[in-house]
Design a protein around this motif. Structure first.
Motif, PDB file in Angstrom:
ATOM      1  N   ILE A  60       7.127   5.251   2.635  1.00  0.00           N
ATOM      2  CA  ILE A  60       6.150   5.091   3.721  1.00  0.00           C
ATOM      3  C   ILE A  60       5.224   6.318   3.841  1.00  0.00           C
ATOM      4  O   ILE A  60       4.003   6.161   3.955  1.00  0.00           O
ATOM      5  CB  ILE A  60       6.857   4.779   5.062  1.00  0.00           C
ATOM      6  CG1 ILE A  60       7.748   3.541   4.883  1.00  0.00           C
ATOM      7  CG2 ILE A  60       5.847   4.520   6.183  1.00  0.00           C
ATOM      8  CD1 ILE A  60       8.728   3.307   6.024  1.00  0.00           C
ATOM      9  N   LEU A  81       8.266  -3.760  16.948  1.00  0.00           N
ATOM     10  CA  LEU A  81       8.361  -5.057  16.267  1.00  0.00           C
ATOM     11  C   LEU A  81       9.481  -5.930  16.813  1.00  0.00           C
ATOM     12  O   LEU A  81       9.331  -7.130  16.982  1.00  0.00           O
ATOM     13  CB  LEU A  81       8.668  -4.819  14.773  1.00  0.00           C
ATOM     14  CG  LEU A  81       7.570  -4.333  13.851  1.00  0.00           C
ATOM     15  CD1 LEU A  81       8.144  -4.064  12.468  1.00  0.00           C
ATOM     16  CD2 LEU A  81       6.462  -5.349  13.763  1.00  0.00           C
ATOM     17  N   ILE A 134      10.768   1.731   0.925  1.00  0.00           N
ATOM     18  CA  ILE A 134       9.318   1.931   0.804  1.00  0.00           C
ATOM     19  C   ILE A 134       9.022   3.415   1.009  1.00  0.00           C
ATOM     20  O   ILE A 134       9.530   4.022   1.959  1.00  0.00           O
ATOM     21  CB  ILE A 134       8.556   1.108   1.869  1.00  0.00           C
ATOM     22  CG1 ILE A 134       8.892  -0.374   1.738  1.00  0.00           C
ATOM     23  CG2 ILE A 134       7.046   1.333   1.769  1.00  0.00           C
ATOM     24  CD1 ILE A 134       8.382  -1.227   2.890  1.00  0.00           C
ATOM     25  N   CYS A 179       7.776  -4.642   3.271  1.00  0.00           N
ATOM     26  CA  CYS A 179       8.349  -4.461   4.613  1.00  0.00           C
ATOM     27  C   CYS A 179       8.878  -5.778   5.174  1.00  0.00           C
ATOM     28  O   CYS A 179       8.178  -6.786   5.159  1.00  0.00           O
ATOM     29  CB  CYS A 179       7.288  -3.884   5.547  1.00  0.00           C
ATOM     30  SG  CYS A 179       7.763  -3.896   7.275  1.00  0.00           S
ATOM     31  N   CYS A 231      12.345   2.049  11.016  1.00  0.00           N
ATOM     32  CA  CYS A 231      11.596   3.283  10.765  1.00  0.00           C
ATOM     33  C   CYS A 231      11.036   3.920  12.041  1.00  0.00           C
ATOM     34  O   CYS A 231      10.855   5.132  12.105  1.00  0.00           O
ATOM     35  CB  CYS A 231      10.472   3.037   9.761  1.00  0.00           C
ATOM     36  SG  CYS A 231       9.411   1.642  10.159  1.00  0.00           S
ATOM     37  N   THR A 246       5.567   1.555  10.063  1.00  0.00           N
ATOM     38  CA  THR A 246       5.198   0.338   9.350  1.00  0.00           C
ATOM     39  C   THR A 246       3.877  -0.224   9.869  1.00  0.00           C
ATOM     40  O   THR A 246       3.095  -0.814   9.125  1.00  0.00           O
ATOM     41  CB  THR A 246       6.311  -0.721   9.437  1.00  0.00           C
ATOM     42  OG1 THR A 246       5.898  -1.850   8.683  1.00  0.00           O
ATOM     43  CG2 THR A 246       6.576  -1.164  10.884  1.00  0.00           C
ATOM     44  N   MET A 299       0.877   0.910   8.122  1.00  0.00           N
ATOM     45  CA  MET A 299       0.644   0.174   6.864  1.00  0.00           C
ATOM     46  C   MET A 299       0.062  -1.208   7.169  1.00  0.00           C
ATOM     47  O   MET A 299      -0.904  -1.629   6.535  1.00  0.00           O
ATOM     48  CB  MET A 299       1.951   0.027   6.076  1.00  0.00           C
ATOM     49  CG  MET A 299       2.614   1.345   5.731  1.00  0.00           C
ATOM     50  SD  MET A 299       3.964   1.193   4.526  1.00  0.00           S
ATOM     51  CE  MET A 299       5.197   0.286   5.425  1.00  0.00           C
TER      52      MET A 299
HETATM   53  S1  SF4 Z   1       8.828  -0.169   6.739  1.00  0.00           S
HETATM   54 FE1  SF4 Z   1      10.999  -0.420   6.181  1.00  0.00          FE
HETATM   55  S2  SF4 Z   1      12.127   0.388   7.979  1.00  0.00           S
HETATM   56 FE2  SF4 Z   1       9.997   0.048   8.666  1.00  0.00          FE
HETATM   57  S3  SF4 Z   1      10.016  -2.026   9.553  1.00  0.00           S
HETATM   58 FE3  SF4 Z   1       9.445  -2.227   7.382  1.00  0.00          FE
HETATM   59  S4  SF4 Z   1      11.351  -2.639   6.262  1.00  0.00           S
HETATM   60 FE4  SF4 Z   1      11.928  -1.840   8.297  1.00  0.00          FE
END
Ligand code: SF4
Lengths: 378, 297
Positions: free
Chosen positions: A364, A133, A362, A301, A307, A330, A333
């Motif tokens: 995850i 990202l 989160i 997020c 992460c 992420t 998701m």
């Molecule tokens: S899930 Fe949490 S750690 Fe991963 S990119 Fe999104 S905010 Fe950041």
């Protein structure tokens, strides 16, 4: 096993994780701010239509144009309607722009479209997709980059060229593109519903150029980026930058409508030096459906990218763990939310480090467990 | 993910789920043999030690995982699956090791004044494989059956020995009306030990069930010295042994185990695990690897 990738990811982790820890230790307020932000974002998710309406009112009040797009094709139609015959377009790094395949679509129309973030520019000339990202080109080694630049930009660049000289060559090329650009398209790191402002953080300075030099600025982002107030929006960008390892961020850009001046008898006149038009396009693309499902938490997020570095599947598979641009924990998701793509969830080992480091707290692994269920409930 | 993989996973889901609903076992195993590690514990009781066969069969799970696609491709009738051809047995030393681990845990629990019984060959499997594969509907359905079974035996408290079983039962509490007390043996004991190790955490113990601190406290107090490295052994950055991936790709699972082992071995040649599956995954790459229950008393 990909040796080059293993080396790159190990270096990235070594550069990022201890640095993020130090930022958080030195600035204890950031963790507190993240907690507050989580509750604000939960409030928005619980009242999403209210906050979309409020954002619309605020954007219009500041002289901007507001658009809501149900999906990618609606978003693209809106973009085409704004761009019309303008040809020269600069882009800043944004996953939502990938999500709606914006560069691809605009290139098909014969537009001259350039990514201006260095990593994204490299991904563009490599005909590639981002692997992270925040650091889209971490999968490319310096050697590979020198070859790419040699083939696509400047024949004098080779593997002995310094990183500084490579950056200089790209900067020179992009400067011509900024100056010629008619439209600048960006994402948004946060949008404040109370003022209709778009906040963008960066270190390179390219977003400043993208948002100020062209006559038209279009910001395209998901409805999940809306927060109640301008203060919350600042909180979001600070938390995001910190967890990405950039504190303080070099630039925080705030855009509330088109450029304006009140310097003559305090009469507000628009445009002034910057863009004459400002458009905010917020896109749903599955987000509202996810809000009303057991995946709601995914939309908290803030895309800090933290992460990824705690995830054994990402460390091993790289961008194949996910569907680019949405990769890593992420990304599993976001691919589920925006494209109903569930299959890569099976590569998740539920190692759980992602949950430990996530500023939005989160869960995850449990989100991914529910995504696995969606894929295998047949 | 290709269609073949999905089909294989779905076949596995159906096969495991049907087996569980019929026999409380994911695939046929020799229950008498695997419960023969003790004959000293009372049968039943309101508190029971619960192996879920994890230490006993961990050594053959990978071989079963390789066998799954073959079984599902040739559509072996279920009644034939119990035949010796499909009944894989662990090697003598593997089984001896697992029996001695469980007996050591029993001894330490008893030293800590904890009394319990054992279900012997009536013991059911926990259903962890369903949960960890995302087969949530089937996991809950089997969970209800498991709950009824434990209730019918008057069980009020279960002492688990491994992370997968512990996690499955604790998660059941959040998903169905499963109100039996579940405690992992490490939570219940104080122990002594010696030596110097790097810990490879069980992801489920240390992160999913938040036992990272508790485990370190107890190990530090025991006399065992542990070596830490933020990027390799912290709660944030420590990672999986690759085990859960073997259902999707045995090769990738092995590669991840190898990478993980390399990182651990940079810290210490002696690696300490707390899970029979972590042991199985890492042991081909780590010469000196021990389960916690092998080094404490
Ligand atoms: S899930 Fe949490 S750690 Fe991963 S990119 Fe999104 S905010 Fe950041």
């Amino acid at each position: 096993m990909n040796y080059e990738w293993n080396v790159s990811i190990d270096k990235a982790i070594l550069n990022n994780a201890p640095n993020v820890n130090k930022i958080l230790e030195d600035n204890p307020y950031i963790k507190e701010t993240a907690k507050e932000l989580r509750s604000k974002k939960l409030d928005v998710l619980g009242n999403i239509d209210f906050y979309i309406d409020k954002t619309e009112e605020s954007v219009k009040r500041s002289g901007g144009n507001f658009h809501f797009a149900k999906d990618s094709s609606e978003a693209m139609e809106i973009v085409k309607g704004i761009i019309k015959n303008n040809k020269n377009i600069v882009l800043s790094k944004s996953n939502v722009l990938y999500e709606i395949k914006l560069r691809e679509e605009l290139s098909k129309l014969g537009k001259d479209v350039w990514e201006t973030d260095l990593g994204e520019y490299l991904v563009q000339i490599n005909n590639d997709m981002p692997s992270h990202l925040i650091a889209p080109a971490i999968h490319l080694s310096k050697e590979r980059i020198s070859k790419l630049l040699n083939e696509n930009l400047d024949k004098s660049i080779n593997e002995n060229t310094s990183v500084e000289d490579m950056v200089k060559a790209v900067r020179k090329f992009l400067m011509e593109k900024y100056l010629a650009s008619e439209v600048g398209i960006t994402g948004a790191n946060a949008i404040s519903a109370d003022t209709g402002s778009v906040l963008l953080i960066e270190n390179e300075g390219n977003i400043r150029m993208d948002t100020v030099l062209p006559g038209i600025h279009i910001a395209i982002t998901g409805i999940d980026k809306i927060v109640p107030t301008l203060k919350d929006a600042f909180n979001e960008v600070i938390v995001q930058a910190s967890y990405a390892g950039f504190y303080p961020p070099t630039y925080i850009n705030v855009t509330s409508g088109p450029s304006a001046t009140g310097d003559i008898e305090l009469q507000k006149v628009s445009p002034a030096t910057g863009p004459r038009e400002f458009h905010l396009i917020v896109i749903d693309n599955g987000r509202k459906e996810a809000i009303n499902s057991d995946l709601r938490e995914s939309l908290l997020c803030i895309r800090c990218g933290r992460c990824y570095f705690s995830c054994p599947a990402y460390k091993y598979y790289g961008k194949d763990f996910g569907d680019s641009p949405y990769t890593g924990p992420t990304g599993i998701m976001w691919s589920a939310v925006t494209a109903k793509k569930y299959d890569k969830s099976l590569l998740c080992m539920h190692s759980g480090g992602c949950k430990e480091v996530c500023p939005m707290d989160i869960n995850i692994p449990e989100m991914i467990e529910k995504i696995k269920f969606r894929y295998t409930d047949k | 993910m290709d269609d073949d993989t999905l089909n294989r996973i779905l076949k596995m889901k159906n096969m495991v789920f049907e087996n569980l609903m019929e026999s409380y076992l994911p695939f046929p195993i020799d229950k008498k043999y695997y419960s023969s590690w003790t004959d000293k514990l009372p049968k039943d009781g309101d508190t029971v030690i619960y192996t879920s066969y994890m230490y006993q069969i961990s050594g053959i799970l990978k071989r079963y995982e390789k066998l799954f696609p073959k079984i599902s491709n040739i559509n072996v009738p279920k009644r034939l699956m119990g035949l010796s051809k499909f009944l894989i047995k662990p090697g003598e030393s593997e089984i001896k090791r697992s029996f001695s681990i469980m007996n050591n845990i029993v001894n330490i629990l008893q030293k800590n004044h904890i009394n319990f019984g054992y279900l012997y060959d009536d013991e059911p499997y926990s259903g962890a494989i369903l949960l960890e594969s995302g087969f949530l509907k089937e996991f809950m359905e089997y969970g209800n059956k498991l709950n009824d079974f434990f209730k019918s035996r008057g069980i009020k408290r279960i002492i688990t020995l491994d992370p997968h079983t512990t996690n499955a039962l604790k998660r059941l509490k959040t998903m169905i009306n499963f109100d039996i007390d579940v405690k992992n043996y490490i939570e219940l004991i104080n122990f002594n030990g010696s030596g110097e190790y790097v810990i490879h955490d069980s992801c489920l113990y240390s992160r999913a069930m938040d036992m990272y601190g508790l485990i370190r406290d107890k190990i530090n107090k025991s006399g065992i010295k542990i070596n830490e490295n933020y990027l390799t052994t912290s709660k944030d950055m420590g990672t999986c042994c690759g085990g859960p991936l073997s259902l999707i790709s045995v090769n990738d699972s092995d590669e991840i185990a190898k990478l993980r082992s390399e990182k651990l071995l940079k810290i210490n040649n002696n690696v300490l695990v707390m899970c029979p599956l972590c042991y199985q995954n890492l042991s081909p790459h780590v010469e000196n690897i021990k389960d916690l229950a092998e080094v404490i008393s």
